[in-house]
Design a protein around this motif. Sequence first.
Motif, PDB file in Angstrom:
ATOM      1  N   UNK A  52       0.850  -1.199   0.000  1.00  0.00           N
ATOM      2  CA  UNK A  52       0.000   0.000   0.000  1.00  0.00           C
ATOM      3  C   UNK A  52       0.879   1.240   0.000  1.00  0.00           C
ATOM      4  N   UNK A  53       1.905   1.227   0.858  1.00  0.00           N
ATOM      5  CA  UNK A  53       2.816   2.372   0.935  1.00  0.00           C
ATOM      6  C   UNK A  53       3.449   2.668  -0.420  1.00  0.00           C
ATOM      7  N   UNK A  54       3.807   1.622  -1.148  1.00  0.00           N
ATOM      8  CA  UNK A  54       4.471   1.796  -2.451  1.00  0.00           C
ATOM      9  C   UNK A  54       3.494   2.100  -3.587  1.00  0.00           C
ATOM     10  N   UNK A  55       2.349   1.397  -3.609  1.00  0.00           N
ATOM     11  CA  UNK A  55       1.436   1.507  -4.750  1.00  0.00           C
ATOM     12  C   UNK A  55       0.351   2.559  -4.591  1.00  0.00           C
ATOM     13  N   UNK A  56      -0.017   2.882  -3.357  1.00  0.00           N
ATOM     14  CA  UNK A  56      -1.088   3.848  -3.099  1.00  0.00           C
ATOM     15  C   UNK A  56      -0.602   4.870  -2.074  1.00  0.00           C
ATOM     16  N   UNK A  57       0.412   5.656  -2.432  1.00  0.00           N
ATOM     17  CA  UNK A  57       0.958   6.632  -1.483  1.00  0.00           C
ATOM     18  C   UNK A  57      -0.158   7.495  -0.873  1.00  0.00           C
ATOM     19  N   UNK A  58      -0.099   7.668   0.410  1.00  0.00           N
ATOM     20  CA  UNK A  58      -1.082   8.482   1.107  1.00  0.00           C
ATOM     21  C   UNK A  58      -2.239   7.694   1.684  1.00  0.00           C
ATOM     22  N   UNK A  59      -2.502   6.506   1.164  1.00  0.00           N
ATOM     23  CA  UNK A  59      -3.641   5.724   1.637  1.00  0.00           C
ATOM     24  C   UNK A  59      -3.496   5.349   3.106  1.00  0.00           C
ATOM     25  N   UNK A  60      -2.283   5.034   3.533  1.00  0.00           N
ATOM     26  CA  UNK A  60      -2.088   4.659   4.927  1.00  0.00           C
ATOM     27  C   UNK A  60      -2.433   5.815   5.861  1.00  0.00           C
ATOM     28  N   UNK A  61      -2.147   7.039   5.440  1.00  0.00           N
ATOM     29  CA  UNK A  61      -2.495   8.207   6.269  1.00  0.00           C
ATOM     30  C   UNK A  61      -3.996   8.447   6.289  1.00  0.00           C
ATOM     31  N   UNK A  62      -4.664   8.152   5.167  1.00  0.00           N
ATOM     32  CA  UNK A  62      -6.117   8.372   5.081  1.00  0.00           C
ATOM     33  C   UNK A  62      -6.871   7.319   5.893  1.00  0.00           C
ATOM     34  N   UNK A  63      -6.276   6.170   6.069  1.00  0.00           N
ATOM     35  CA  UNK A  63      -6.901   5.096   6.825  1.00  0.00           C
ATOM     36  C   UNK A  63      -7.264   3.924   5.939  1.00  0.00           C
ATOM     37  N   UNK A  64      -6.991   2.754   6.437  1.00  0.00           N
ATOM     38  CA  UNK A  64      -7.273   1.520   5.704  1.00  0.00           C
ATOM     39  C   UNK A  64      -8.471   0.839   6.349  1.00  0.00           C
ATOM     40  N   UNK A  65      -9.409   0.433   5.517  1.00  0.00           N
ATOM     41  CA  UNK A  65     -10.538  -0.368   5.972  1.00  0.00           C
ATOM     42  C   UNK A  65     -10.357  -1.740   5.333  1.00  0.00           C
ATOM     43  N   UNK A  66     -10.208  -2.750   6.164  1.00  0.00           N
ATOM     44  CA  UNK A  66      -9.942  -4.106   5.708  1.00  0.00           C
ATOM     45  C   UNK A  66     -11.181  -4.956   5.891  1.00  0.00           C
ATOM     46  N   UNK A  67     -11.517  -5.684   4.851  1.00  0.00           N
ATOM     47  CA  UNK A  67     -12.620  -6.636   4.958  1.00  0.00           C
ATOM     48  C   UNK A  67     -12.018  -8.031   4.940  1.00  0.00           C
ATOM     49  N   UNK A  68     -12.256  -8.745   5.990  1.00  0.00           N
ATOM     50  CA  UNK A  68     -11.939 -10.172   6.012  1.00  0.00           C
ATOM     51  C   UNK A  68     -13.021 -10.872   6.826  1.00  0.00           C
ATOM     52  N   UNK A  69     -13.083 -12.183   6.696  1.00  0.00           N
ATOM     53  CA  UNK A  69     -14.137 -12.908   7.396  1.00  0.00           C
ATOM     54  C   UNK A  69     -13.683 -13.228   8.820  1.00  0.00           C
ATOM     55  N   UNK A  70     -14.388 -14.125   9.462  1.00  0.00           N
ATOM     56  CA  UNK A  70     -14.110 -14.434  10.863  1.00  0.00           C
ATOM     57  C   UNK A  70     -13.278 -15.703  11.023  1.00  0.00           C
ATOM     58  N   UNK A  71     -12.487 -16.043  10.008  1.00  0.00           N
ATOM     59  CA  UNK A  71     -11.633 -17.219  10.099  1.00  0.00           C
ATOM     60  C   UNK A  71     -10.686 -17.069  11.295  1.00  0.00           C
ATOM     61  N   UNK A  72     -10.275 -18.167  11.859  1.00  0.00           N
ATOM     62  CA  UNK A  72      -9.438 -18.154  13.054  1.00  0.00           C
ATOM     63  C   UNK A  72      -8.201 -17.267  12.920  1.00  0.00           C
ATOM     64  N   UNK A  73      -7.435 -17.322  11.817  1.00  0.00           N
ATOM     65  CA  UNK A  73      -6.265 -16.448  11.720  1.00  0.00           C
ATOM     66  C   UNK A  73      -6.629 -14.965  11.735  1.00  0.00           C
TER      67      UNK A  73
END
Length: 166
Positions: A52-73
Amino acid sequence: MSEKKQENWHKSKSFDQYRDAKGVILLDILPQGQCINAARYCSTLDRLKEAIRCKRPGLLRMGVVLQHDNATPHSANLTQQWLQRCGWEILPHPAHSPDLAHSDFHLFGPLKRYLGGMAFETEDDLISELRNWFDNLDVDFFRVGINSLLSRWQKCIDLHEDYVEK
């Protein structure tokens, strides 16, 4: 790769792709014989953060919203600590809702149609073709998938987190 090996490839290999409306940020292919656990998932998140830091500069500062399921990991303490430390927001995922998993409702059908009938000499050839397919997808493919998630989420909320078919 023999047809039998190709048929069983998905049982021994796993891949995750992390994307936004502009396309794939990271394609993670799990080495054969390894399983996903919290440590492996956190390692993938480290690589995702760097991508993200390399491909979408600035996105980390704007905030990341991650979608993942409820798998154990994903729900393990180690993962939760990583996410809290990085300040990433997690989009809640109701239990038993594969209809909200972007891969299930938007990715696997087109990928299956694309790979249908192809034969590969080696596993590396297959991985190369997967990477090629992702690299050549039109940006609209990703926008449509992400935008459709919004309406799917609304349906899920309206149905009190029950299963959403379409």
